[in-house]
Write an enzyme that holds these catalytic residues in place. Structure first.
Site, short mmCIF file in Angstrom:
data_model
loop_
_atom_site.label_atom_id
_atom_site.label_comp_id
_atom_site.label_asym_id
_atom_site.label_seq_id
_atom_site.Cartn_x
_atom_site.Cartn_y
_atom_site.Cartn_z
CE1 TYR A 106 -3.78 -2.31 -0.42
CE2 TYR A 106 -3.15 -3.00 1.88
CZ TYR A 106 -3.79 -3.30 0.75
OH TYR A 106 -4.86 -4.12 0.62
CG HIS A 137 -4.03 -13.05 7.88
ND1 HIS A 137 -3.53 -11.73 7.66
CD2 HIS A 137 -3.00 -13.82 7.63
CE1 HIS A 137 -2.31 -11.69 6.94
NE2 HIS A 137 -1.99 -12.87 6.81
FE LIG Z 1 -3.11 -7.47 5.77
FE LIG Z 2 -4.26 -9.83 7.84
#
Ligand SMILES: [Fe+2]
Ligand SMILES: [Fe+2]
EC number: 1.17.4.1
Length: 338
Positions: A112, A217
């Protein structure tokens, strides 16, 4: 050295013993994640610059806000991972996975950063985007939601009693279900809306890999929740269900205010009311996965997200040598995503 008082995953301490391994599934998750390594240098953002110039002012506003959210989102998740999850999930094999997740979050932050440097050549625009958590109300509100749930465990050094463990569980569930599982999934929808119109392929490519990482995750965190539920079922009482449901509602409302800021009066194929249905549908999926009743009963209105799971695999097979395909078969769960 093994602490004989450690019986459960949330018992306090820094367990070191890997054999006999108490939670082999966490170790397998760590090994699978390594097979999915990608680097920011693999993402080519050149064609995006030409696409950006073609966007309408409303679309440019939307993408500007979206990348401003990306400027800090993964750093917040990384901080919570170190300050809370690593501290309290007491299994060396789970901590191996969390170490790997921390690396992946670092790659996301770098992605990012590179994206904002490319999309925002004007230093003033760039500075404003990186300060979004201070200056843009819809982004500040989402950040404050995250900080509130980080602060709720700030003074908890050890999970000694039931109240501490509940607070930890709420933090874990917040970051997995509301932040990675809802705020980020909201952001992915905007990216794939652009992609469905043939725009911003560099961003979509990086997003495919971020999406895949975030799915894992979240899945790891939900496995931790399942483990705790098995070991300490008394923690999962109606009060926890109500608190999680309320937290999820707040997250949906915060993400909707962000949607309103991004979409204004609406763009072709993307507007606040479609986003509402999409977010409600995602929120219901998260609640269901956590073993709690869904609350909205909404359908996903975005056909470009229904294809996402399949599309992601296709892109991966096209680009990657066979070594990576092993991991793809074993780890991507299509039924949890669109
Ligand atoms: Fe992430
Ligand atoms: Fe993450």
């Amino acid at each position: 050295m093994t602490d004989p008082t450690v019986k459960n995953l949330l018992d306090p301490g820094f367990e070191l013993t890997l054999r006999p391994m108490r939670y082999p599934d966490f170790y397998e998750r760590y090994r699978d994640a390594i097979k999915n390594t990608w680097t920011v240098e693999e993402v080519d953002l050149h064609s995006d610059v030409a696409d950006l110039a073609k966007l309408s002012p409303a679309e440019q506003h939307l993408i500007g806000r979206l990348v401003a959210f990306f400027a800090t989102g993964d750093s917040i998740v990384s901080n919570n991972l170190v300050l809370t999850l690593y501290k309290h999930i007491n299994s060396p094999e789970a901590r191996l996975y969390l170490s790997r997740q921390l690396f992946e979050e670092a790659v996301h932050v770098q992605f990012y950063l590179t994206l904002l440097d490319t999309y925002l050549p004007d230093p003033e625009d760039r500075t404003a985007a990186f300060a979004a958590v201070e200056n843009i109300p819809s982004i500040r509100e989402k950040a404050q939601f995250c900080f509130r749930w980080m602060d709720s465990v700030d003074t908890v050094d050890r999970l000694d009693d039931r109240d501490d463990r509940r607070r930890f569980l709420l933090n874990l569930i917040c970051f997995a279900a509301c932040i990675e599982g809802l705020f980020f999934y909201g952001a992915f929808a905007y990216v794939y809306w652009f992609r469905s119109r043939g725009l911003l392929h560099g961003l979509a490519t990086g997003t495919n890999w971020v999406f895949r990482d975030e799915t894992m995750h979240m899945s790891f965190a939900f496995d931790v929740v399942d483990t705790v539920r098995k070991e300490e079922p008394e923690l999962f009482d109606p009060q926890l269900r109500d608190e999680v449901t309320e937290m999820m509602r707040e997250a949906v409302e915060a993400e909707l205010r962000f949607a309103h800021d991004l979409c204004g009066e609406g763009l072709p194929g993307m507007n606040t009311s479609s986003m509402r249905e999409y977010l409600q549908c995602v929120a219901d999926q998260r609640l269901t996965r956590l073993g709690f009743p869904p609350v909205y009963g909404s359908e996903n209105p975005f056909s470009f997200m229904e294809l996402q799971g399949v599309q992601e695999l296709t892109n991966f097979f096209e680009r990657r040598p066979s070594a990576y395909q092993l991991a793809v078969e074993g780890t991507v769960s299509l039924d949890e995503d669109f």
